[in-house]
Design a protein around this motif. Structure first.
Motif, PDB file in Angstrom:
ATOM      1  N   ILE A  31       0.830  -1.205   0.000  1.00  0.00           N
ATOM      2  CA  ILE A  31       0.000   0.000   0.000  1.00  0.00           C
ATOM      3  C   ILE A  31       0.868   1.260   0.000  1.00  0.00           C
ATOM      4  CG2 ILE A  31      -1.612   1.362   1.397  1.00  0.00           C
ATOM      5  CD1 ILE A  31      -2.869  -1.309   2.261  1.00  0.00           C
ATOM      6  N   VAL A  32       1.883   1.296   0.850  1.00  0.00           N
ATOM      7  CA  VAL A  32       2.664   2.526   1.038  1.00  0.00           C
ATOM      8  C   VAL A  32       3.680   2.747  -0.081  1.00  0.00           C
ATOM      9  CG1 VAL A  32       4.279   3.696   2.579  1.00  0.00           C
ATOM     10  CG2 VAL A  32       2.328   2.502   3.519  1.00  0.00           C
ATOM     11  N   ALA A  33       4.365   1.698  -0.537  1.00  0.00           N
ATOM     12  CA  ALA A  33       5.434   1.865  -1.531  1.00  0.00           C
ATOM     13  C   ALA A  33       4.942   2.459  -2.849  1.00  0.00           C
ATOM     14  CB  ALA A  33       6.154   0.547  -1.762  1.00  0.00           C
ATOM     15  N   PRO A  34       3.854   1.953  -3.445  1.00  0.00           N
ATOM     16  CA  PRO A  34       3.389   2.599  -4.686  1.00  0.00           C
ATOM     17  C   PRO A  34       2.943   4.047  -4.472  1.00  0.00           C
ATOM     18  CG  PRO A  34       2.422   0.426  -4.486  1.00  0.00           C
ATOM     19  CD  PRO A  34       3.101   0.724  -3.190  1.00  0.00           C
ATOM     20  N   TRP A  35       2.290   4.302  -3.358  1.00  0.00           N
ATOM     21  CA  TRP A  35       1.863   5.676  -3.082  1.00  0.00           C
ATOM     22  C   TRP A  35       3.063   6.605  -2.951  1.00  0.00           C
ATOM     23  CZ3 TRP A  35       2.864   8.630   1.318  1.00  0.00           C
ATOM     24  CH2 TRP A  35       2.249   9.883   1.324  1.00  0.00           C
ATOM     25  N   LEU A  36       4.097   6.139  -2.272  1.00  0.00           N
ATOM     26  CA  LEU A  36       5.279   6.964  -2.060  1.00  0.00           C
ATOM     27  C   LEU A  36       6.017   7.216  -3.371  1.00  0.00           C
ATOM     28  CD1 LEU A  36       6.496   8.282   0.396  1.00  0.00           C
ATOM     29  CD2 LEU A  36       7.922   6.289   0.727  1.00  0.00           C
ATOM     30  N   ASN A  37       5.994   6.245  -4.278  1.00  0.00           N
ATOM     31  CA  ASN A  37       6.652   6.428  -5.572  1.00  0.00           C
ATOM     32  C   ASN A  37       5.859   7.337  -6.503  1.00  0.00           C
ATOM     33  OD1 ASN A  37       9.100   4.945  -5.452  1.00  0.00           O
ATOM     34  ND2 ASN A  37       7.907   3.070  -5.426  1.00  0.00           N
ATOM     35  N   VAL A  38       4.538   7.280  -6.432  1.00  0.00           N
ATOM     36  CA  VAL A  38       3.703   8.051  -7.352  1.00  0.00           C
ATOM     37  C   VAL A  38       3.489   9.484  -6.882  1.00  0.00           C
ATOM     38  CG1 VAL A  38       1.388   8.209  -8.347  1.00  0.00           C
ATOM     39  CG2 VAL A  38       2.549   6.016  -8.259  1.00  0.00           C
TER      40      VAL A  38
END
Length: 84
Positions: A31-38
């Motif tokens: 959940i957190v990793a894609p949000w942080l990258n985008v």
């Protein structure tokens, strides 16, 4: 009751607890990793020094769940100022 049933019950409990420990952390990372990258919210934090947001997410989630207390160490060793 034979001892075999206790062993079988403990084996099932071990699998449940280990699966919960691993998959609950993986769900948080997914959940957190894609949000942080985008999102561009914290781009300047990861720019200097260059940090990979995905690996940073893995490190933070595992440190938090495992109670390692490594969050302060990475901020200090990288020279990153804490967010206010």
């Amino acid at each position: 009751m034979p001892v075999f049933w206790y062993h079988q019950a403990l084996t099932v409990l071990l699998r449940i607890v280990a699966s919960y420990w691993f998959f609950s952390q993986m769900i948080c990372v997914l959940i957190v990793a894609p949000w942080l990258n985008v999102s561009g919210t914290y781009k300047e934090v990861f720019a200097d020094p260059p940090l990979n947001p995905t690996w940073f997410t893995f490190f933070q989630v595992w440190s938090a769940w495992s109670n390692n207390g490594m969050r302060c160490v990475i901020w200090q060793s990288c020279g990153v100022r804490a967010l206010r």
